[in-house]
Scaffold this motif. Sequence first.
Motif, PDB file in Angstrom:
ATOM      1  N   UNK A  11       0.824  -1.208   0.000  1.00  0.00           N
ATOM      2  CA  UNK A  11       0.000   0.000   0.000  1.00  0.00           C
ATOM      3  C   UNK A  11       0.860   1.261   0.000  1.00  0.00           C
ATOM      4  N   UNK A  12       1.920   1.272   0.793  1.00  0.00           N
ATOM      5  CA  UNK A  12       2.806   2.441   0.840  1.00  0.00           C
ATOM      6  C   UNK A  12       3.423   2.693  -0.527  1.00  0.00           C
ATOM      7  N   UNK A  13       3.846   1.629  -1.208  1.00  0.00           N
ATOM      8  CA  UNK A  13       4.438   1.801  -2.544  1.00  0.00           C
ATOM      9  C   UNK A  13       3.414   2.357  -3.532  1.00  0.00           C
ATOM     10  N   UNK A  14       2.204   1.810  -3.527  1.00  0.00           N
ATOM     11  CA  UNK A  14       1.172   2.281  -4.458  1.00  0.00           C
ATOM     12  C   UNK A  14       0.812   3.737  -4.169  1.00  0.00           C
ATOM     13  N   UNK A  15       0.731   4.110  -2.903  1.00  0.00           N
ATOM     14  CA  UNK A  15       0.424   5.500  -2.558  1.00  0.00           C
ATOM     15  C   UNK A  15       1.562   6.419  -2.999  1.00  0.00           C
ATOM     16  N   UNK A  16       2.811   6.034  -2.721  1.00  0.00           N
ATOM     17  CA  UNK A  16       3.956   6.900  -3.055  1.00  0.00           C
ATOM     18  C   UNK A  16       4.198   7.002  -4.557  1.00  0.00           C
ATOM     19  N   UNK A  17       4.011   5.906  -5.280  1.00  0.00           N
ATOM     20  CA  UNK A  17       4.306   5.909  -6.711  1.00  0.00           C
ATOM     21  C   UNK A  17       3.105   6.299  -7.569  1.00  0.00           C
ATOM     22  N   UNK A  18       1.894   6.016  -7.077  1.00  0.00           N
ATOM     23  CA  UNK A  18       0.733   6.254  -7.912  1.00  0.00           C
ATOM     24  C   UNK A  18      -0.209   7.331  -7.430  1.00  0.00           C
ATOM     25  N   UNK A  19      -0.332   7.497  -6.144  1.00  0.00           N
ATOM     26  CA  UNK A  19      -1.309   8.440  -5.601  1.00  0.00           C
ATOM     27  C   UNK A  19      -0.715   9.835  -5.400  1.00  0.00           C
ATOM     28  N   UNK A  20       0.387   9.928  -4.691  1.00  0.00           N
ATOM     29  CA  UNK A  20       0.973  11.234  -4.369  1.00  0.00           C
ATOM     30  C   UNK A  20       1.401  12.044  -5.601  1.00  0.00           C
ATOM     31  N   UNK A  21       1.927  11.421  -6.670  1.00  0.00           N
ATOM     32  CA  UNK A  21       2.319  12.222  -7.837  1.00  0.00           C
ATOM     33  C   UNK A  21       1.150  12.801  -8.638  1.00  0.00           C
ATOM     34  N   UNK A 102      12.237   9.247 -27.367  1.00  0.00           N
ATOM     35  CA  UNK A 102      10.993   8.868 -26.720  1.00  0.00           C
ATOM     36  C   UNK A 102      10.827   9.723 -25.476  1.00  0.00           C
ATOM     37  N   UNK A 103       9.775  10.483 -25.450  1.00  0.00           N
ATOM     38  CA  UNK A 103       9.492  11.307 -24.277  1.00  0.00           C
ATOM     39  C   UNK A 103       8.589  10.516 -23.341  1.00  0.00           C
ATOM     40  N   UNK A 104       9.032  10.267 -22.140  1.00  0.00           N
ATOM     41  CA  UNK A 104       8.289   9.445 -21.183  1.00  0.00           C
ATOM     42  C   UNK A 104       7.834  10.323 -20.039  1.00  0.00           C
ATOM     43  N   UNK A 105       6.557  10.618 -20.010  1.00  0.00           N
ATOM     44  CA  UNK A 105       5.982  11.366 -18.913  1.00  0.00           C
ATOM     45  C   UNK A 105       5.336  10.357 -17.976  1.00  0.00           C
ATOM     46  N   UNK A 106       5.999  10.062 -16.879  1.00  0.00           N
ATOM     47  CA  UNK A 106       5.518   9.001 -15.985  1.00  0.00           C
ATOM     48  C   UNK A 106       4.188   9.335 -15.327  1.00  0.00           C
ATOM     49  N   UNK A 107       3.817  10.612 -15.270  1.00  0.00           N
ATOM     50  CA  UNK A 107       2.549  10.995 -14.648  1.00  0.00           C
ATOM     51  C   UNK A 107       1.352  10.662 -15.536  1.00  0.00           C
ATOM     52  N   UNK A 108       1.556  10.626 -16.841  1.00  0.00           N
ATOM     53  CA  UNK A 108       0.476  10.340 -17.783  1.00  0.00           C
ATOM     54  C   UNK A 108      -0.033   8.913 -17.607  1.00  0.00           C
ATOM     55  N   UNK A 109       0.802   8.007 -17.165  1.00  0.00           N
ATOM     56  CA  UNK A 109       0.450   6.591 -17.077  1.00  0.00           C
ATOM     57  C   UNK A 109      -0.295   6.214 -15.788  1.00  0.00           C
ATOM     58  N   UNK A 110      -0.303   7.074 -14.806  1.00  0.00           N
ATOM     59  CA  UNK A 110      -0.831   6.694 -13.492  1.00  0.00           C
ATOM     60  C   UNK A 110      -2.337   6.396 -13.533  1.00  0.00           C
TER      61      UNK A 110
END
Length: 176
Positions: A11-21, A102-110
């Motif tokens: 849960x901490x990983x999913x929140x830090x990598x997917x929720x907070x950004x 290749x431009x990789x915007x990691x926020x677009x994938x969340x």
Amino acid sequence: MFLFWPSLILAVYVVCSGDLPLKIHWFWKLLSAAVIFLISMKYMAYTMNGGTFFEPAVKGAWMLTWEALYGALILAAFLLLLKDICSLGLWLLGTFGVKTGFSFNRFVFIVPIFIVSVAGGFWGMYEGIKVPEVKTETIVFKNLPAQWKGTTIALLSDLHVMTWNPFAPNEIEGAK
């Protein structure tokens, strides 16, 4: 209690990598983080009020929904990990001067990752509880002893059939 820490780390990983950004108001970030932590505590809820891992205290639709959402949490963690690995790899390539084009915007994938994860979690739950397929196979053995000729063998495996399964056939109702 034995799955508390792995579930919490997930849960901490999913929140830090997917929720907070996510670029959303802090209230929605907090609310979604609370929901993710609640989903991760599935095994704790199973054992409350005297339940066990194999005979959870949570029953029926609540349990099925929690199972689907926990599956979604695991899938989200895996997809977010892939996103982070790709992001790190492209960052490292850029650091060493390699042009990828290749431009990789990691926020677009969340958001798509969360949508695919929830859909995958519920699809996995549906596949896990549907009535199993019955398959009949005829196998012929040469030199089979006479006492075995005409014998029928039934193999039941991985049925996922329990009393809380609303899709279970009526014939097994009450069977333990």
